[in-house]
Design an enzyme around this catalytic site. Structure first.
Site, PDB file in Angstrom:
ATOM      1  N   SER A 123       0.839  -1.195   0.000  1.00  0.00           N
ATOM      2  CA  SER A 123       0.000   0.000   0.000  1.00  0.00           C
ATOM      3  C   SER A 123       0.875   1.247   0.000  1.00  0.00           C
ATOM      4  CB  SER A 123      -0.919   0.013   1.223  1.00  0.00           C
ATOM      5  OG  SER A 123      -1.780   1.139   1.187  1.00  0.00           O
TER       6      SER A 123
ATOM      7  N   LYS B 112      -4.526  -6.938   2.976  1.00  0.00           N
ATOM      8  CA  LYS B 112      -4.545  -5.877   1.943  1.00  0.00           C
ATOM      9  C   LYS B 112      -5.913  -5.772   1.283  1.00  0.00           C
ATOM     10  CE  LYS B 112      -2.716  -2.749  -0.819  1.00  0.00           C
ATOM     11  NZ  LYS B 112      -3.681  -2.524  -1.880  1.00  0.00           N
TER      12      LYS B 112
ATOM     13  N   HIS C 258      -8.037  -3.896   3.631  1.00  0.00           N
ATOM     14  CA  HIS C 258      -7.540  -2.516   3.592  1.00  0.00           C
ATOM     15  C   HIS C 258      -8.201  -1.754   2.444  1.00  0.00           C
ATOM     16  CE1 HIS C 258      -4.843   0.320   1.492  1.00  0.00           C
ATOM     17  NE2 HIS C 258      -4.353   0.657   2.669  1.00  0.00           N
ATOM     18  N   ASN C 259      -8.252  -2.379   1.264  1.00  0.00           N
ATOM     19  CA  ASN C 259      -8.841  -1.707   0.109  1.00  0.00           C
ATOM     20  C   ASN C 259     -10.342  -1.551   0.251  1.00  0.00           C
ATOM     21  OD1 ASN C 259      -6.190  -1.920  -0.788  1.00  0.00           O
ATOM     22  ND2 ASN C 259      -6.789  -2.313  -2.897  1.00  0.00           N
TER      23      ASN C 259
ATOM     24  N   GLU D 261     -10.749   1.363   2.406  1.00  0.00           N
ATOM     25  CA  GLU D 261     -10.426   2.529   1.571  1.00  0.00           C
ATOM     26  C   GLU D 261     -11.647   2.960   0.762  1.00  0.00           C
ATOM     27  OE1 GLU D 261      -8.126   2.455  -2.517  1.00  0.00           O
ATOM     28  OE2 GLU D 261      -6.712   2.238  -0.857  1.00  0.00           O
TER      29      GLU D 261
END
Length: 298
Positions: free
Chosen positions: A121, A171, A174-175, A178
């Site tokens: 990231s 990840k 995480h996205n 986001e």
């Protein structure tokens, strides 16, 4: 250390340049000749003409980092794996679905080839100045390569999360997060833009990013976008591009029976934005352009 690196796109090339600056010897390869030539012009020192040439230039046990889109990983593995030997290590730094990563890890284990998954990231800028690395695989491999991860990441910007797939799982989520954060910013600024106060949105982003509870890199990137494209974001598409991670997060949450209405709605908004562009969509597209250099016309 000496390692191989496959994929010299926006993220990959910047990671190679950073690794070089930290004293590592990187043998790099990109599928297109144009990409190889551009990488050399920008400072990549050792460009291989093929994956076979890259592998031949590495000492055993080899370490090869793959940094291509999730759709291209299998094609790279198909060519790379037959060239490797027992004890060699592959790092998948792309955003692959974690279940696919688990499957690949099992296949490679049978071939006695080690494997790690790393979610990266920070966008191209972070890849150049220090990324955030989310790591899965065998703990002994993580421990051995920790100095490399430290050199490639921002201070305190890497950690180990467990077995194969854990890095890509973290990840992925995480996205998904986001997506939700960007959606809230887009909706909030759309409300302020439509109010009758004639607000200076650029000034608001600056103020929000100085001590407020929502101070963040995203708000800072929106300020940069406003200064570059104007507060109307006229040059920016109101239809938002997206990759697989948001959808994967929603589907995984449904499998785990965890409600994620914010992430789900933000993903569905992006899907619908193709037919229904809006100012919220412009904000999201502008943010994607700022941190990931994604096309504003996407």
């Amino acid at each position: 250390m000496k390692l191989g690196y496959i994929g010299l796109g926006k993220m990959g090339l910047n990671m190679v340049l950073r690794a070089q600056e930290q004293g590592h010897i990187v043998i790099a390869f990109n599928r297109s000749e144009e990409g190889r030539r551009a990488a050399k012009e920008k400072g990549a020192r050792n460009i291989a003409g093929s994956i076979k040439e890259l592998v031949s230039a590495l000492p055993s046990p080899r370490v090869v980092w793959i940094m291509v889109s999730h759709a291209g990983v299998q094609e790279v593995l198909k060519e790379l794996v037959p060239l490797l030997h027992k004890g060699d290590l592959i790092i998948d730094g792309g955003n692959c679905f974690y279940e696919e990563t688990r499957r690949r890890a099992k296949i490679l284990k049978k071939k006695r080839i080690r494997f790690m998954d790393i979610g990266v990231s920070g966008g191209p800028g972070g890849a150049r100045s220090g990324a955030c690395l989310m790591i899965g695989g065998d703990k002994k491999d993580f421990t051995k390569l920790a100095p490399l991860f430290r050199d490639l990441s921002v201070k305190n910007g890497f950690d180990y999360f467990g077995a194969h797939g854990a890095g890509h799982f973290v990840k992925m989520v995480h996205n998904g997060i986001e997506y939700g954060m960007m959606q809230a910013i887009g909706e909030g600024f759309a409300v302020m833009k439509k109010s009758d106060f004639n607000l200076n949105l650029t000034s608001i982003t600056r103020l929000y990013n100085n001590g407020s509870v929502i101070e963040s890199r995203l708000v800072g990137w929106l300020e940069s976008a406003f200064r570059k494209y104007g507060e109307d974001l006229r040059e920016v598409s109101g239809s938002v591009g997206y990759t697989g991670e948001g959808e994967w997060t929603v589907k995984t949450a449904e499998t785990l029976k965890v409600p994620t209405p914010v992430i789900k709605d933000s993903f569905l908004f992006r899907v619908a934005s193709k037919a229904k562009p809006s100012y919220v969509g412009k904000v999201l597209s502008a943010l994607r352009n700022q941190f990931g250099q994604h096309d504003i016309k996407e």
